[in-house]
Design an enzyme around this catalytic site. Structure first.
Site, PDB file in Angstrom:
ATOM      1  N   HIS A   6       0.824  -1.213   0.000  1.00 42.98           N
ATOM      2  CA  HIS A   6       0.000   0.000   0.000  1.00 42.98           C
ATOM      3  C   HIS A   6       0.862   1.269   0.000  1.00 42.98           C
ATOM      4  O   HIS A   6       2.018   1.267   0.438  1.00 42.98           O
ATOM      5  CB  HIS A   6      -0.923   0.003   1.230  1.00 42.98           C
ATOM      6  CG  HIS A   6      -0.154   0.024   2.525  1.00 42.98           C
ATOM      7  ND1 HIS A   6       0.344   1.186   3.080  1.00 42.98           N
ATOM      8  CD2 HIS A   6       0.220  -0.966   3.353  1.00 42.98           C
ATOM      9  CE1 HIS A   6       0.984   0.905   4.193  1.00 42.98           C
ATOM     10  NE2 HIS A   6       0.932  -0.408   4.383  1.00 42.98           N
ATOM     11  N   ARG A  19      -6.076   0.749   3.863  1.00 45.96           N
ATOM     12  CA  ARG A  19      -4.938   1.309   3.123  1.00 45.96           C
ATOM     13  C   ARG A  19      -4.573   0.442   1.908  1.00 45.96           C
ATOM     14  O   ARG A  19      -4.166   0.963   0.870  1.00 45.96           O
ATOM     15  CB  ARG A  19      -3.733   1.559   4.042  1.00 45.96           C
ATOM     16  CG  ARG A  19      -3.195   0.351   4.813  1.00 45.96           C
ATOM     17  CD  ARG A  19      -2.251   0.847   5.914  1.00 45.96           C
ATOM     18  NE  ARG A  19      -1.540  -0.184   6.657  1.00 45.96           N
ATOM     19  CZ  ARG A  19      -2.008  -0.800   7.734  1.00 45.96           C
ATOM     20  NH1 ARG A  19      -3.230  -0.550   8.180  1.00 45.96           N
ATOM     21  NH2 ARG A  19      -1.253  -1.686   8.382  1.00 45.96           N
ATOM     22  N   GLU A  27      -1.523  -6.769   7.463  1.00 49.90           N
ATOM     23  CA  GLU A  27      -0.200  -6.547   8.049  1.00 49.90           C
ATOM     24  C   GLU A  27      -0.071  -7.443   9.277  1.00 49.90           C
ATOM     25  O   GLU A  27      -1.066  -7.840   9.892  1.00 49.90           O
ATOM     26  CB  GLU A  27      -0.060  -5.062   8.432  1.00 49.90           C
ATOM     27  CG  GLU A  27       1.278  -4.655   9.019  1.00 49.90           C
ATOM     28  CD  GLU A  27       2.464  -5.039   8.141  1.00 49.90           C
ATOM     29  OE1 GLU A  27       2.768  -6.254   8.069  1.00 49.90           O
ATOM     30  OE2 GLU A  27       3.112  -4.147   7.569  1.00 49.90           O
ATOM     31  N   HIS A  40       0.637  -5.579   2.431  1.00 46.68           N
ATOM     32  CA  HIS A  40       1.435  -4.835   3.415  1.00 46.68           C
ATOM     33  C   HIS A  40       2.898  -5.285   3.416  1.00 46.68           C
ATOM     34  O   HIS A  40       3.224  -6.374   2.925  1.00 46.68           O
ATOM     35  CB  HIS A  40       0.830  -5.059   4.793  1.00 46.68           C
ATOM     36  CG  HIS A  40      -0.609  -4.663   4.830  1.00 46.68           C
ATOM     37  ND1 HIS A  40      -1.045  -3.445   5.267  1.00 46.68           N
ATOM     38  CD2 HIS A  40      -1.717  -5.323   4.407  1.00 46.68           C
ATOM     39  CE1 HIS A  40      -2.357  -3.361   5.141  1.00 46.68           C
ATOM     40  NE2 HIS A  40      -2.795  -4.495   4.618  1.00 46.68           N
TER      41      HIS A  40
HETATM   42  O1  LIG Z   1       4.058  -0.382  11.406  1.00 43.10           O
HETATM   43  C1  LIG Z   1       3.846  -1.391  10.702  1.00 43.10           C
HETATM   44  O2  LIG Z   1       2.772  -2.000  10.700  1.00 43.10           O
HETATM   45  C2  LIG Z   1       4.962  -1.926   9.830  1.00 43.10           C
HETATM   46  C3  LIG Z   1       4.828  -1.475   8.417  1.00 43.10           C
HETATM   47  O3  LIG Z   1       4.676  -0.093   8.297  1.00 43.10           O
HETATM   48  O4  LIG Z   1       6.175  -1.491  10.334  1.00 43.10           O
HETATM   49  P1  LIG Z   1       7.583  -2.196  10.106  1.00 43.10           P
HETATM   50  O5  LIG Z   1       8.344  -1.292   9.189  1.00 43.10           O
HETATM   51  O6  LIG Z   1       8.180  -2.276  11.457  1.00 43.10           O
HETATM   52  O7  LIG Z   1       7.366  -3.563   9.527  1.00 43.10           O
END
Ligand SMILES: O=C(O)[C@@H](CO)OP(=O)(O)O
Length: 346
Positions: free
Chosen positions: A101, A150, A204, A274
């Protein structure tokens, strides 16, 4: 000619740092040399065909493109029995586009997001539109997104740029009434639609008690190394959250059960998801080890193209723009699809 295509395609990959940090170049070189010698359609061949089209032929092109559309029955994984298949369908391959996204409002604020359902920022909206331009000549028959807005915004905004001009429609299969109330009663309208399937399994990774915390403040409080371990180790989860391994279990199982059958039946698929659910899927597609995946970083809003052929996934980097020649040198099928779009809109 083969060398020229090879360099063009390598250039595409090297000019992008989006999918970086591990080295597949040797494998890519081998694949690209093979493709360059085997699959490239010369520009002469394409223009010869283009010149011979009459108005009548154009209509049949439009009809045959419409016949490629997934009807709004996306979960059917059996190949269509239609005899009116295009050449590019018969070639027993399909495109797979993965897109993380665009920037969300919490990416912008540097907050751990996980399964919190946050929309795109203004920059994220622009990124999604730009991503759509980059894939606007690549066929898409069915779209999978996570259940989070998102990813859904990204898919929808990207599709506003697609030259097929079909309408992405979210499937509501959550219960019988939702299914029944969202039916479409025109076959023609269905043919001009692209089903969008939202699945929580592509969400995610759940970030547990880090969700909503500022990443920098968390590093200041718990130490950079601890936070790096939570964020980038393979099997260590953040407090009460999912590790990448746990996220991969559900995301890859969904990919294998629901998405791969679509590709096997010749459907072209886009997945908008994600950072971590896509890292999991890329680990599966590229057969990365748990060591290799921890250094894989994906930028927001960058589409990545794979070709699914004879049961294997061939990574093709990220199309820079809709008319970038290298992308369409990858396979005859992609070149033909783009040629048909050009004929429709010239
Ligand atoms: O905050 C989150 O959900 C993830 C992706 O943005 O963070 P990270 O970069 O730590 O995987």
């Amino acid at each position: 000619m083969a060398a020229e295509v090879y360099h063009q395609a390598i250039g595409t990959l090297q000019s992008h740092s989006e999918l970086n940090s591990f080295n597949h170049h040797q494998k890519l070189r081998n694949n690209l040399v093979r493709l360059a010698t085997k699959d490239f359609i010369s520009s002469n061949g394409l223009s010869r065909r283009g010149n011979s089209h009459s108005g009548q032929r154009k209509c049949s092109v439009i009809r045959s493109l419409a016949s490629q559309t997934s009807v709004v029955d996306p979960v059917s994984s059996s190949p269509s029995r239609s005899t009116n298949r295009d050449t590019y369908k018969k070639s027993n391959e399909a495109s797979l586009i993965l897109i993380r996204h665009g920037e969300s409002l919490w990416n912008e604020k540097n907050l751990f997001t996980g399964c919190v359902d946050v929309p795109l920022s203004k920059k994220g909206i622009d990124e999604a539109i730009e991503a759509g331009k980059r894939i606007s000549n690549i066929p898409v028959d069915v779209i999978f997104t996570s259940a989070l807005i998102r990813a859904q915004m990204t898919a929808m905004l990207a599709m506003t740029q697609h030259r097929c001009m079909k309408v992405p429609i979210i499937m509501h299969n959550e219960n019988e009434q939702a299914r029944s109330w969202s039916q479409v009663f025109s076959e023609d309208t269905k043919k001009q639609s692209i089903p969008v399937i939202a699945a929580w399994q592509l969400n995610e990774r759940m970030y547990g008690e880090l969700q909503g915390l500022n990443k920098q403040e968390t590093a200041d409080r718990y130490g950079k190394e601890q936070v790096h371990e939570w964020r980038r180790s393979y099997d260590i989860p953040p407090p009460n959250g999912e590790s990448l391994e746990m996220c991969a279990q559900r995301a890859v199982a969904y990919f294998r059960d629901q998405i791969e059958p679509q590709l096997q039946s010749g459907k072209n698929v886009m997945i908008a998801a994600h950072g971590n659910s896509l890292r999991s899927i890329i680990m599966y597609l590229d057969k990365l080890t748990s060591q290799e995946v921890i250094s894989l970083e994906l930028s927001t809003g960058i589409p990545m193209l794979y070709i699914f052929k004879e049961g294997t996934f061939i990574r093709r980097g990220s199309p820079i723009g809709p008319s970038e020649a290298g992308v369409y040198a990858y396979t005859k099928r992609l070149a033909l699809y783009r040629q048909k779009l050009d004929e429709m809109f010239q």
